[in-house]
Design a protein around this motif. Structure first.
Motif, mmCIF file in Angstrom:
data_model
loop_
_atom_site.group_PDB
_atom_site.id
_atom_site.type_symbol
_atom_site.label_atom_id
_atom_site.label_comp_id
_atom_site.label_asym_id
_atom_site.label_seq_id
_atom_site.Cartn_x
_atom_site.Cartn_y
_atom_site.Cartn_z
ATOM 1 N N SER A 1 -16.613 6.804 -10.516
ATOM 2 C CA SER A 1 -15.823 5.581 -10.634
ATOM 3 C C SER A 1 -16.022 4.922 -11.986
ATOM 4 N N THR A 2 -17.223 5.038 -12.558
ATOM 5 C CA THR A 2 -17.468 4.509 -13.898
ATOM 6 C C THR A 2 -16.569 5.202 -14.914
ATOM 7 N N SER B 1 -20.939 9.066 -6.924
ATOM 8 C CA SER B 1 -19.835 8.127 -6.754
ATOM 9 C C SER B 1 -19.817 7.098 -7.878
ATOM 10 N N PHE C 1 -13.730 6.828 -14.340
ATOM 11 C CA PHE C 1 -12.313 6.575 -14.086
ATOM 12 C C PHE C 1 -11.906 5.147 -14.433
ATOM 13 N N ALA C 2 -12.723 4.174 -14.043
ATOM 14 C CA ALA C 2 -12.293 2.776 -14.085
ATOM 15 C C ALA C 2 -12.732 2.015 -15.325
ATOM 16 N N ARG D 1 -24.366 3.115 -2.838
ATOM 17 C CA ARG D 1 -23.459 4.156 -3.321
ATOM 18 C C ARG D 1 -24.272 5.291 -3.911
ATOM 19 N N THR E 1 -21.907 -1.800 -16.750
ATOM 20 C CA THR E 1 -21.293 -1.855 -15.422
ATOM 21 C C THR E 1 -22.360 -2.063 -14.350
#
Length: 271
Positions: free
Chosen positions: A177-178, A173, A180-181, A169, A123
């Motif tokens: 987000s890593t 954060s 979750f997404a 970021r 990512t």
């Protein structure tokens, strides 16, 4: 809390040793006169030192394929598959693979060799020593599914070596987000380069934000700091410390492996 680590490894807070392969065909440092057999011979000797020293797992990578590519040439993973196939009869611990810096090729290699996990940069977008570095986890995840690799665990390195995240970021954060997404199976936190210490504060930030996803300290673990690092992390990936004199280019030393593994086993008694 039970995680997939409990199903794969025989001990808590596992120590995964890096097995660094010599430069491969296509790499600038490849010794074509010595050939693949020399790579296999060195890998077998280092595997023996790591397993004799008591590590909980090994991760086989093309660490000496310098300078790295972010999209590797086919010859790299093909050569690694040849070497790993010759190592398989002697591997007695869980094992993973890493084709630097190519997540898709890493997954392909895992399927071909039966590896249980891969580690890569999956990512983010980075300014790196290797140029502008982009990723596409959506495409990689779908490729993983198409080739029947859903059982291969993906360890995401979210603080990559030799690179800086381009977005403004916070580490917390990015981690949240890593998780979750993009659905990582594990998260690795690194220092600047191989063997460089991982900042304990950064490690704690990631661990606090990762929820139930296991977090590995990815560089810089030594016998004297293993307890402090593993008090936060769920496991450790160790490469340089296991080398003779702690020098990246050297071969693995069974004495250094035993030293660090002994410190970790003492720490486990406190859990």
């Amino acid at each position: 809390m039970t995680t997939w680590l409990d199903d794969v490894f025989a001990a808590p807070k596992p120590i995964i040793a890096m097995l660094h392969l010599s430069a491969l065909p296509g790499d600038p440092g490849y010794d074509s006169a010595a050939g693949i057999s020399a790579i296999v011979d060195r890998a077998k000797a280092e595997l023996d030192a790591l397993q004799t020293g008591g590590v909980d797992g090994v991760m086989i990578s093309n660490e000496f394929s310098l300078p790295y590519l972010t999209q590797t040439e086919p010859i790299t993973a093909i050569s690694m598959a040849r070497v790993i196939t010759e190592l398989l009869p002697e591997i007695s611990v869980p094992y993973g693979v890493n084709v630097l810096w190519d997540g898709r090729a890493s997954i392909d290699l895992a399927v071909a060799t039966g590896a249980q996990w891969v580690r890569e940069i999956f990512t983010g977008v980075y300014a790196s020593d290797f140029g502008l570095w982009n990723t596409n986890i959506g495409e990689v995840a779908r490729h993983r599914h198409r080739i029947g690799a859903d059982g291969v665990k993906l360890l995401f390195n979210i603080v990559p070596e030799s690179a800086a995240y381009l977005a403004e970021r916070s580490l917390a954060s990015i981690t949240a987000s890593t998780v979750f997404a993009t659905l990582p199976d594990g998260i690795c936190v690194s220092g600047l380069t191989a063997g460089a210490p991982t900042d304990t504060q950064s490690l704690k930030i990631v661990k606090d934000a990762a929820g139930s996803v296991p977090v590995f300290v990815n560089t810089g673990v030594k016998a004297h700091n293993a307890a402090d690092q593993l008090a936060i992390a769920d496991g450790a990936v160790v490469g340089t410390y296991f080398k003779e004199d702690g020098v990246f280019e050297n071969r693995a030393s069974v004495d250094r492996v035993r030293e660090l593994v002994g410190a970790v086993r003492d720490f486990r008694k406190t859990l």
